[in-house]
Enzyme design. Structure first.
Site, PDB file in Angstrom:
ATOM      1  N   THR A 118       0.811  -1.214   0.000  1.00 28.75           N
ATOM      2  CA  THR A 118       0.000   0.000   0.000  1.00 28.75           C
ATOM      3  C   THR A 118       0.849   1.272   0.000  1.00 28.75           C
ATOM      4  OG1 THR A 118      -1.511   1.324   1.356  1.00 28.75           O
ATOM      5  CG2 THR A 118      -0.151  -0.229   2.527  1.00 28.75           C
ATOM      6  N   TYR A 142      -1.774   0.444   9.976  1.00 31.15           N
ATOM      7  CA  TYR A 142      -2.004  -0.283   8.715  1.00 31.15           C
ATOM      8  C   TYR A 142      -0.768  -0.188   7.819  1.00 31.15           C
ATOM      9  CZ  TYR A 142      -3.595  -0.965   3.919  1.00 31.15           C
ATOM     10  OH  TYR A 142      -3.687  -1.366   2.617  1.00 31.15           O
ATOM     11  N   ALA A 278      -8.313  10.360  11.843  1.00 28.68           N
ATOM     12  CA  ALA A 278      -6.922  10.142  12.266  1.00 28.68           C
ATOM     13  C   ALA A 278      -6.185   9.271  11.251  1.00 28.68           C
ATOM     14  CB  ALA A 278      -6.902   9.475  13.640  1.00 28.68           C
TER      15      ALA A 278
END
Ligand code: UDP
Length: 324
Positions: A118, A142, A278
């Protein structure tokens, strides 16, 4: 023709990659725990293994039975906002369970992986568009979990000869004719805005209007899911392990997405302005020269209106998603 095991093949991106693989004549297996994926998103032509990456023995059973030439790994948690409140979920699933898959592959002699990484590994990028050489400093768990896995991949390649292509997705969007986006809890911008037009939500929400961008809302690089899938087909043939940023190089703000959804659906789509979410960087746009030059990837569906039209067509046909 090759045999490809698609881990997470019942999810949004996985199901459309399975469709491309089948169209290209590959023999496909799907491994999925159906926690986020859907049984109806699994093509009846594939061999389905229902299992969880937390259990290495079931992964090894699937690899031993299916004997794939390569694995595509989509099975991960991918919500920036959720990762800011449940980091343990992201490190457990994206790192520990992903490592089970790698270890099972190593033990079973499967030597090739296409991995879903990502742009969130870059955090707030030093410059935009984001090329592969920029420093990676994630600002949410993440992105951190995917960066840890990228680092593990380097070592498995160097030491165990497990070759990989890590595709760092920007914002996957749109649908194929058959498969689309249906998350049990939807947090993504485009499907949430389209739900307003479907009459399933009262208003679209904008998370932050005070970003340092021309209209104050976040800018993302939306890539059609079919272009994303075509990159996976090319990744299978890549001559060596590599990391590629995968976006179109175009940027669209949250407000522009909502305006385009209004134009596509003909619905006025009321909007509520909310505080920032956030963990969101203001602007993420890919430099995709590397994958274009090295793998010959060319996106064919870059127009954001067309991307949203494909998503809208799928949602109109499946107002309740896969219905499970
Ligand atoms: N966003 C928004 N309203 C929503 C969902 C998302 O304003 O209902 C914003 C979000 O803050 C981000 C962008 O839209 O700036 C894209 O978010 P999404 O969750 O679709 O993808 P992400 O970039 O987090 O992977």
């Amino acid at each position: 023709m090759s045999k490809i095991l698609v881990v997470g093949g019942a999810g949004y991106i996985g199901s459309i990659c399975v469709e491309e693989l089948l169209n290209a004549g590959h023999h496909v297996g799907v491994f999925d725990n159906l926690s986020e994926g859907h049984r109806r998103a699994i093509d009846p032509r594939v061999r389905f293994f229902q299992g969880d990456l937390a259990d290495i023995s079931v992964i090894k059973l699937a690899l031993t039975e299916f004997q794939p030439d390569a694995v595509m790994h989509f099975a991960a948690n991918a919500l920036v906002g959720e990762s800011m409140t449940k980091p343990e979920k992201y490190f457990n699933n994206n790192v520990c369970n992903g490592l089970n898959l790698l270890n099972a592959m190593h033990e079973c002699g499967v030597k090739r992986l296409v991995f879903s990484s990502t742009c969130a590994t870059f955090g707030i990028p030093e410059s935009v568009p984001i090329h592969e050489g920029l420093p990676q400093n994630p600002i949410n768990p993440y992105g951190e979990s995917k960066l840890i896995f990228e680092k593990i991949l380097r070592w498995y390649d160097e030491i165990h000869g497990l070759t990989f292509v890590a595709l760092r997705y920007f914002n996957a969007a749109g649908a194929s004719e058959q498969f689309g986006e249906d998350h049990r809890i939807e947090t993504h911008l485009i499907p949430n805005v389209l739900k307003v037009a479907l009459g399933q939500r009262q208003a679209a929400e904008i998370y932050g209007t005070d970003y340092p961008t021309p209209d104050g809302t976040c800018i993302r690089d939306y890539i059609h899911i079919r272009d994303l899938a075509s990159a996976h087909m090319l990744a299978l043939e890549a001559p060596k392990s590599a990391f590629y940023n995968l976006g179109t190089g175009g940027g669209t703000s949250v407000k522009e997405i909502i305006d385009t959804c209004r134009a596509v659906t003909g619905h006025e789509i009321p909007v509520l302005e909310r505080p920032r979410r956030a963990g969101d960087p203001p602007r993420l746009i890919a430099a995709s020269e590397k994958i274009r030059a090295e793998l010959g990837w060319t996106p064919k569906h870059q127009d954001i209106r067309k991307i949203i039209e494909s998503a809208w067509a799928w949602h109109v046909k499946h107002p309740n998603g896969y219905g499970d």
